[in-house]
Design a protein around this motif. Structure first.
Motif, PDB file in Angstrom:
ATOM      1  N   ASN A   7       0.859  -1.177   0.000  1.00 27.36           N
ATOM      2  CA  ASN A   7       0.000   0.000   0.000  1.00 27.36           C
ATOM      3  C   ASN A   7       0.902   1.236   0.000  1.00 27.36           C
ATOM      4  OD1 ASN A   7      -2.405   1.390   0.029  1.00 27.36           O
ATOM      5  ND2 ASN A   7      -3.187   0.352   1.844  1.00 27.36           N
ATOM      6  N   ALA A   8       0.346   2.403  -0.253  1.00 31.34           N
ATOM      7  CA  ALA A   8       1.135   3.634  -0.296  1.00 31.34           C
ATOM      8  C   ALA A   8       1.845   3.894   1.022  1.00 31.34           C
ATOM      9  CB  ALA A   8       0.244   4.818  -0.671  1.00 31.34           C
ATOM     10  N   GLY A   9       1.366   3.326   2.111  1.00 29.69           N
ATOM     11  CA  GLY A   9       2.008   3.458   3.419  1.00 29.69           C
ATOM     12  C   GLY A   9       3.014   2.357   3.695  1.00 29.69           C
ATOM     13  N   ALA A  14      -1.169  -7.346  -0.862  1.00 28.48           N
ATOM     14  CA  ALA A  14      -1.558  -8.556  -1.591  1.00 28.48           C
ATOM     15  C   ALA A  14      -0.361  -9.092  -2.364  1.00 28.48           C
ATOM     16  CB  ALA A  14      -2.702  -8.259  -2.547  1.00 28.48           C
ATOM     17  N   VAL A  15      -0.546 -10.250  -2.936  1.00 34.74           N
ATOM     18  CA  VAL A  15       0.412 -10.829  -3.869  1.00 34.74           C
ATOM     19  C   VAL A  15      -0.339 -11.048  -5.173  1.00 34.74           C
ATOM     20  CG1 VAL A  15       1.866 -12.823  -4.369  1.00 34.74           C
ATOM     21  CG2 VAL A  15       1.750 -11.923  -2.050  1.00 34.74           C
ATOM     22  N   VAL A  16       0.220 -10.534  -6.262  1.00 35.47           N
ATOM     23  CA  VAL A  16      -0.431 -10.637  -7.565  1.00 35.47           C
ATOM     24  C   VAL A  16       0.539 -11.259  -8.569  1.00 35.47           C
ATOM     25  CG1 VAL A  16      -1.940  -8.648  -7.140  1.00 35.47           C
ATOM     26  CG2 VAL A  16       0.268  -8.296  -8.250  1.00 35.47           C
ATOM     27  N   THR A  17       0.026 -11.621  -9.723  1.00 32.00           N
ATOM     28  CA  THR A  17       0.884 -12.141 -10.781  1.00 32.00           C
ATOM     29  C   THR A  17       1.741 -11.009 -11.331  1.00 32.00           C
ATOM     30  OG1 THR A  17      -0.699 -11.700 -12.538  1.00 32.00           O
ATOM     31  CG2 THR A  17      -0.853 -13.853 -11.424  1.00 32.00           C
ATOM     32  N   VAL A  60      -4.855   2.689  -0.382  1.00 31.13           N
ATOM     33  CA  VAL A  60      -6.088   1.913  -0.431  1.00 31.13           C
ATOM     34  C   VAL A  60      -6.500   1.613   1.004  1.00 31.13           C
ATOM     35  CG1 VAL A  60      -7.120  -0.274  -1.159  1.00 31.13           C
ATOM     36  CG2 VAL A  60      -5.447   0.863  -2.621  1.00 31.13           C
ATOM     37  N   ARG A  61      -7.716   2.027   1.369  1.00 33.77           N
ATOM     38  CA  ARG A  61      -8.205   1.768   2.734  1.00 33.77           C
ATOM     39  C   ARG A  61      -8.490   0.284   2.914  1.00 33.77           C
ATOM     40  NH1 ARG A  61     -10.715   4.826   6.667  1.00 33.77           N
ATOM     41  NH2 ARG A  61     -12.355   3.258   6.706  1.00 33.77           N
ATOM     42  N   ILE A  62      -8.018  -0.242   4.033  1.00 29.01           N
ATOM     43  CA  ILE A  62      -8.260  -1.637   4.374  1.00 29.01           C
ATOM     44  C   ILE A  62      -9.168  -1.643   5.591  1.00 29.01           C
ATOM     45  CG2 ILE A  62      -7.213  -3.812   5.072  1.00 29.01           C
ATOM     46  CD1 ILE A  62      -4.585  -2.691   3.912  1.00 29.01           C
ATOM     47  N   PRO A  63     -10.259  -2.398   5.550  1.00 27.50           N
ATOM     48  CA  PRO A  63     -11.142  -2.441   6.726  1.00 27.50           C
ATOM     49  C   PRO A  63     -10.388  -2.931   7.950  1.00 27.50           C
ATOM     50  CG  PRO A  63     -12.122  -3.598   4.861  1.00 27.50           C
ATOM     51  CD  PRO A  63     -10.724  -3.243   4.477  1.00 27.50           C
ATOM     52  N   ARG A  64     -10.618  -2.276   9.081  1.00 30.70           N
ATOM     53  CA  ARG A  64      -9.986  -2.673  10.342  1.00 30.70           C
ATOM     54  C   ARG A  64     -10.563  -4.011  10.792  1.00 30.70           C
ATOM     55  NH1 ARG A  64      -5.335  -1.017  11.195  1.00 30.70           N
ATOM     56  NH2 ARG A  64      -5.064   1.218  11.094  1.00 30.70           N
ATOM     57  N   GLY A  65      -9.772  -4.724  11.558  1.00 33.60           N
ATOM     58  CA  GLY A  65     -10.237  -5.994  12.092  1.00 33.60           C
ATOM     59  C   GLY A  65     -10.286  -7.101  11.057  1.00 33.60           C
ATOM     60  N   ARG A  66      -9.522  -6.945   9.994  1.00 37.86           N
ATOM     61  CA  ARG A  66      -9.478  -7.972   8.963  1.00 37.86           C
ATOM     62  C   ARG A  66      -8.839  -9.222   9.553  1.00 37.86           C
ATOM     63  NH1 ARG A  66      -6.696  -6.603   3.305  1.00 37.86           N
ATOM     64  NH2 ARG A  66      -4.991  -7.968   3.814  1.00 37.86           N
ATOM     65  N   MET A  67      -9.664 -10.204   9.830  1.00 37.03           N
ATOM     66  CA  MET A  67      -9.188 -11.434  10.459  1.00 37.03           C
ATOM     67  C   MET A  67      -8.648 -12.403   9.407  1.00 37.03           C
ATOM     68  SD  MET A  67      -9.604 -11.354  13.736  1.00 37.03           S
ATOM     69  CE  MET A  67      -9.551 -13.076  14.144  1.00 37.03           C
ATOM     70  N   VAL A  68      -7.644 -13.143   9.800  1.00 30.54           N
ATOM     71  CA  VAL A  68      -7.115 -14.186   8.941  1.00 30.54           C
ATOM     72  C   VAL A  68      -8.042 -15.385   9.086  1.00 30.54           C
ATOM     73  CG1 VAL A  68      -5.133 -15.667   8.480  1.00 30.54           C
ATOM     74  CG2 VAL A  68      -4.773 -13.363   9.376  1.00 30.54           C
TER      75      VAL A  68
END
Length: 165
Positions: A7-9, A14-17, A60-68
């Motif tokens: 992310n910009a920060g 993610a991992v992409v091709t 890109v904003r990522i929702p907080r509490g993103r659980m694995v």
């Protein structure tokens, strides 16, 4: 070949091709931080180095509490494919508190287990068996666990996946 997207920060996103990574770079939505020097991409319009790590130009904003999410593969990866009871190579997972007794499919209740220990333990608790866990099961929170689409983290990504101190 895969590319780590930051992310910009500078947090792992993610991992992409490599194709998706090149598209992001060519459309000026990302810039290359690290390249894979051994495998250039050849096209009729030119030659490009494959990006190994890219940085998004906009945050890109990522929702907080993103659980694995809990998965068999994730439990084995977290426990480094080692049995939580005997330390040998593990190929199965075990519920510390058996499902027949109300044990749930959670990170804290699942451990990697070798087939022998799994069959011996059956539907009993480790305390009933006189066994002790070699470690306390936990919810993974490190940067590499938040990555979507990856099972194997490449060594050159290490500096970007280090947890912030």
């Amino acid at each position: 070949m895969h590319t780590l997207v930051l992310n910009a920060g500078y947090e792992p996103l993610a991992v992409v091709t490599f194709k998706r990574a090149l598209a992001l770079v060519m459309n000026e939505k990302a810039r290359v931080l690290q390249i894979d020097t051994g495998h250039p991409v050849w096209a009729t319009s030119g030659v490009w180095d494959r990006p190994s790590v890219i940085l998004l130009t906009r945050y890109v904003r990522i929702p907080r509490g993103r659980m694995v999410p809990v998965s068999r593969r994730g439990v084995l990866r977290r426990d480094e494919h080692r049995c939580a009871y005997c330390g040998k190579s593990a190929s199965t997972i075990d519920h510390v508190l058996p499902r027949s007794r109300g044990g749930r499919d959670t990170w804290e209740n699942l451990v990697a287990c070798c087939l022998r220990c799994n069959n011996t333990k059956s539907d009993r608790t480790p305390a009933e068996m006189g066994w002790q866990l070699r470690f306390t099961p936990y919810v993974p929170r490190e940067g590499g666990w938040q990555l979507r689409s990856t099972e194997r983290v490449l060594p050159e990504w290490g500096e970007f996946l280090e947890p912030a101190a």
